[in-house]
Design a protein around this motif. Structure first.
Motif, PDB file in Angstrom:
ATOM      1  N   ARG A   1       0.849  -1.203   0.000  1.00 52.76           N
ATOM      2  CA  ARG A   1       0.000   0.000   0.000  1.00 52.76           C
ATOM      3  C   ARG A   1       0.880   1.247   0.000  1.00 52.76           C
ATOM      4  NH1 ARG A   1      -5.242  -1.359   1.021  1.00 52.76           N
ATOM      5  NH2 ARG A   1      -5.601  -3.464   1.877  1.00 52.76           N
ATOM      6  N   LEU A   2       0.493   2.235  -0.817  1.00 52.20           N
ATOM      7  CA  LEU A   2       1.263   3.469  -0.978  1.00 52.20           C
ATOM      8  C   LEU A   2       0.421   4.668  -0.563  1.00 52.20           C
ATOM      9  CD1 LEU A   2       2.617   2.542  -4.499  1.00 52.20           C
ATOM     10  CD2 LEU A   2       3.998   2.611  -2.414  1.00 52.20           C
ATOM     11  N   GLN A   3       0.955   5.490   0.326  1.00 52.37           N
ATOM     12  CA  GLN A   3       0.226   6.671   0.785  1.00 52.37           C
ATOM     13  C   GLN A   3       1.185   7.851   0.942  1.00 52.37           C
ATOM     14  OE1 GLN A   3      -3.078   7.174   1.200  1.00 52.37           O
ATOM     15  NE2 GLN A   3      -2.562   9.293   1.679  1.00 52.37           N
ATOM     16  N   PRO A   4       1.007   8.958   0.204  1.00 55.98           N
ATOM     17  CA  PRO A   4       0.012   9.128  -0.857  1.00 55.98           C
ATOM     18  C   PRO A   4       0.366   8.284  -2.077  1.00 55.98           C
ATOM     19  CG  PRO A   4       1.527  10.975  -0.863  1.00 55.98           C
ATOM     20  CD  PRO A   4       1.871  10.146   0.354  1.00 55.98           C
ATOM     21  N   ALA A   5      -0.567   8.255  -3.034  1.00 54.96           N
ATOM     22  CA  ALA A   5      -0.362   7.457  -4.233  1.00 54.96           C
ATOM     23  C   ALA A   5       0.877   7.932  -4.997  1.00 54.96           C
ATOM     24  CB  ALA A   5      -1.591   7.524  -5.132  1.00 54.96           C
ATOM     25  N   TRP A   6       1.521   7.009  -5.652  1.00 56.69           N
ATOM     26  CA  TRP A   6       2.727   7.248  -6.439  1.00 56.69           C
ATOM     27  C   TRP A   6       2.314   7.733  -7.829  1.00 56.69           C
ATOM     28  CZ3 TRP A   6       6.529   2.516  -7.095  1.00 56.69           C
ATOM     29  CH2 TRP A   6       7.452   2.766  -8.112  1.00 56.69           C
ATOM     30  N   LEU A   7       2.786   8.901  -8.236  1.00 59.40           N
ATOM     31  CA  LEU A   7       2.471   9.447  -9.560  1.00 59.40           C
ATOM     32  C   LEU A   7       3.376   8.787 -10.592  1.00 59.40           C
ATOM     33  CD1 LEU A   7       0.819  11.482 -11.233  1.00 59.40           C
ATOM     34  CD2 LEU A   7       2.673  13.137 -10.860  1.00 59.40           C
ATOM     35  N   GLU A   8       2.815   7.848 -11.366  1.00 61.47           N
ATOM     36  CA  GLU A   8       3.591   7.126 -12.371  1.00 61.47           C
ATOM     37  C   GLU A   8       3.723   7.898 -13.673  1.00 61.47           C
ATOM     38  OE1 GLU A   8       3.245   2.489 -11.965  1.00 61.47           O
ATOM     39  OE2 GLU A   8       1.246   3.344 -12.232  1.00 61.47           O
ATOM     40  N   TYR A   9       2.666   8.604 -14.079  1.00 65.06           N
ATOM     41  CA  TYR A   9       2.667   9.348 -15.327  1.00 65.06           C
ATOM     42  C   TYR A   9       2.031  10.712 -15.110  1.00 65.06           C
ATOM     43  CZ  TYR A   9       4.029   5.188 -17.976  1.00 65.06           C
ATOM     44  OH  TYR A   9       4.725   4.115 -18.471  1.00 65.06           O
ATOM     45  N   PRO A  10       2.485  11.744 -15.858  1.00 67.81           N
ATOM     46  CA  PRO A  10       1.970  13.102 -15.676  1.00 67.81           C
ATOM     47  C   PRO A  10       0.659  13.315 -16.429  1.00 67.81           C
ATOM     48  CG  PRO A  10       3.590  13.114 -17.418  1.00 67.81           C
ATOM     49  CD  PRO A  10       3.528  11.685 -16.900  1.00 67.81           C
ATOM     50  N   ALA A  11       0.133  14.524 -16.340  1.00 71.76           N
ATOM     51  CA  ALA A  11      -1.046  14.890 -17.119  1.00 71.76           C
ATOM     52  C   ALA A  11      -0.741  14.711 -18.606  1.00 71.76           C
ATOM     53  CB  ALA A  11      -1.437  16.339 -16.837  1.00 71.76           C
ATOM     54  N   PRO A  12      -1.711  14.284 -19.409  1.00 66.81           N
ATOM     55  CA  PRO A  12      -1.450  14.010 -20.823  1.00 66.81           C
ATOM     56  C   PRO A  12      -0.803  15.167 -21.581  1.00 66.81           C
ATOM     57  CG  PRO A  12      -3.563  13.102 -20.204  1.00 66.81           C
ATOM     58  CD  PRO A  12      -3.087  13.893 -19.016  1.00 66.81           C
ATOM     59  N   ASP A  13      -1.181  16.400 -21.255  1.00 69.68           N
ATOM     60  CA  ASP A  13      -0.642  17.538 -22.004  1.00 69.68           C
ATOM     61  C   ASP A  13       0.700  18.027 -21.464  1.00 69.68           C
ATOM     62  OD1 ASP A  13      -1.469  18.638 -19.632  1.00 69.68           O
ATOM     63  OD2 ASP A  13      -2.811  20.136 -20.528  1.00 69.68           O
ATOM     64  N   ALA A  14       1.259  17.321 -20.470  1.00 70.80           N
ATOM     65  CA  ALA A  14       2.518  17.754 -19.866  1.00 70.80           C
ATOM     66  C   ALA A  14       3.742  17.154 -20.546  1.00 70.80           C
ATOM     67  CB  ALA A  14       2.539  17.392 -18.383  1.00 70.80           C
ATOM     68  N   TRP A  15       3.561  16.143 -21.388  1.00 74.42           N
ATOM     69  CA  TRP A  15       4.698  15.426 -21.969  1.00 74.42           C
ATOM     70  C   TRP A  15       5.578  16.337 -22.827  1.00 74.42           C
ATOM     71  CZ3 TRP A  15       6.392  10.561 -20.993  1.00 74.42           C
ATOM     72  CH2 TRP A  15       5.526   9.712 -20.293  1.00 74.42           C
ATOM     73  N   ARG A  16       6.886  16.288 -22.561  1.00 76.62           N
ATOM     74  CA  ARG A  16       7.896  16.993 -23.348  1.00 76.62           C
ATOM     75  C   ARG A  16       9.259  16.480 -22.923  1.00 76.62           C
ATOM     76  NH1 ARG A  16      10.393  20.433 -19.932  1.00 76.62           N
ATOM     77  NH2 ARG A  16       9.213  21.129 -18.092  1.00 76.62           N
ATOM     78  N   ALA A  17      10.220  16.578 -23.793  1.00 74.38           N
ATOM     79  CA  ALA A  17      11.584  16.205 -23.434  1.00 74.38           C
ATOM     80  C   ALA A  17      12.077  17.125 -22.323  1.00 74.38           C
ATOM     81  CB  ALA A  17      12.496  16.304 -24.650  1.00 74.38           C
ATOM     82  N   GLY A  18      12.705  16.544 -21.312  1.00 72.56           N
ATOM     83  CA  GLY A  18      13.201  17.320 -20.182  1.00 72.56           C
ATOM     84  C   GLY A  18      12.242  17.406 -19.013  1.00 72.56           C
TER      85      GLY A  18
END
Length: 231
Positions: free
Chosen positions: A118-135
């Protein structure tokens, strides 16, 4: 966590057929009462019930028994509404419990035979869809609890993670040709090293992980590309 290496099991052939629908027709046998979920085109972060992927370890000779990852659909985890995804094959049996929202994909816990993480708080595996960019980078910290099936807490500690989106490039795997985001993930924890310190994964929108953090490459999936030739 590295995918465990276990002896190949003959039952995986049936599991892959059921998950990916790729088996040749068999002799007619009496039908059974079953249910099924119609497959749809995947969302940006594929979470639809019934979607499935097959993977093989990178560098392994082709034709081996695959690991099969399948979306099981909505369920409850710790009283919260989540989506469950299960990996089986070669003796592995692991289920992830996630929530996908406007902020991205969050991991609340992992289930293995006999123990729940169990993880608290939840682990953010991927960002918001529009956040993707190199760097792009993101990081966080979660409290970890290892709970046995009888409710006994077997261990607890802290997990820290950080991600770096290195680049976007085209790759080819047995599963096809993909435009991927290359991501490096670094993890440290105080509960005995649940995860390797550094992994690289490849993510393609509307497809999912083309290379998993465990070093597995996509070989097959049971849903079609988006219209217009996009993944």
């Amino acid at each position: 966590m590295p995918a465990p290496r276990f002896p190949r099991a003959a039952v995986l052939a049936g599991a892959l057929c059921a998950a990916l629908g790729s088996c040749a027709p068999q002799a007619t046998t009496p039908g059974t009462v079953q249910s099924s979920t119609p497959l749809t085109r995947a969302s940006f972060y594929p979470q639809e019930t019934g979607l499935a992927w097959a993977y093989l370890p990178e560098g392994e000779v082709a034709g081996g028994a695959p690991y099969v990852v399948q979306n099981l659909g909505p369920t409850l985890f710790g009283g919260e509404a989540v989506s469950a995804t299960r990996m089986t094959g070669r003796g592995a049996d692991q289920t992830w419990y996630r929530v996908t929202d406007a902020q991205g994909v969050k991991l609340l816990g992992i289930r293995k035979p006999g123990v729940t993480v169990r993880l608290q708080p939840a682990w953010l595996e991927y960002p918001a869809p529009d956040a993707w960019r190199a760097g792009l980078t993101w990081q966080g910290q979660s409290q970890v609890s290892l709970v046995a099936d009888d409710g006994t807490v077997k261990g607890s500690g802290t997990l820290s993670y950080s991600y770096l989106v290195q680049e976007r490039r085209t790759v080819s795997t047995p599963g096809g040709r993909f435009d991927v985001w290359v991501v490096t993930r670094q993890i440290s924890d105080t509960v005995g090293g649940l995860f390797p310190a550094t992994q690289q994964l490849w993510f393609t929108p509307f497809v999912g992980e083309v290379r998993t953090p465990e070093g597995l490459l996509l070989t097959e999936r049971n849903f079609a590309p988006r219209s217009g030739g996009q993944p």
